[in-house]
Design a protein around this motif. Sequence first.
Motif: not given
Length: 210
Positions: A88-92, A141-144, A149-151
């Motif tokens: 998710a972070t890479a896609r964001l 962000i929900h997916e992350g 990978c996202i807090p």
Amino acid sequence: MAYRETEKMRQRKAEARRRISECAYQCVAEGGFRSAKITRIAQLAGVATGTIYRHYESKEDLFAEIFRQATQREIDKVAEALATPGSATARLEQALRQFAERALKGPVMAWSLIAEPVDPKLEEERLAYRKAYANLFEQAIHEGIEEGCIPDQDARQSSTCLVGAIAESLVGPLAPSQNGQAVTNETDKKDPLVDTIIRFCIQGLTGTRR
């Protein structure tokens, strides 16, 4: 006998509307909404000024359509970036880069969509599309968060912050210069700006220095 519009007439009207829309888009891309004149649009489209008002109730209605068309193109590109493989972070990160780089490559239109002072009708469109961007980021962000990978955080609020951060970061670079011309794109000079925007946004989401 009641008048009935023929298929040929409908096609001619549709073609005239298409030309008007394309020429209006061209005028906005060249100088923004405030510089786009109905007389110039009519001239480019090869129609009388009055013809434009047979297809659109007002100049504001025409410009609202152009705003929707232009912004939807950008939203589609962001959506494509968010649909690519990876975390998710890479896609964001890819979506944010897409947003910023496309804006810098088309500074006049980007300024018109992001920050040009516009009438209330266009401002409503701007708010609607900011929400559309935020919705895309919120889902990512929900997916992350699910991936780890996202807090854990308020994804809706964070997505709104992302849209605000990237848009505000681009206002200065996109703003017309003193001679009325928008900043031209120079890839080697813009990359550091794009990288800074992405670093700030991803760092804010993950809490991790990049």
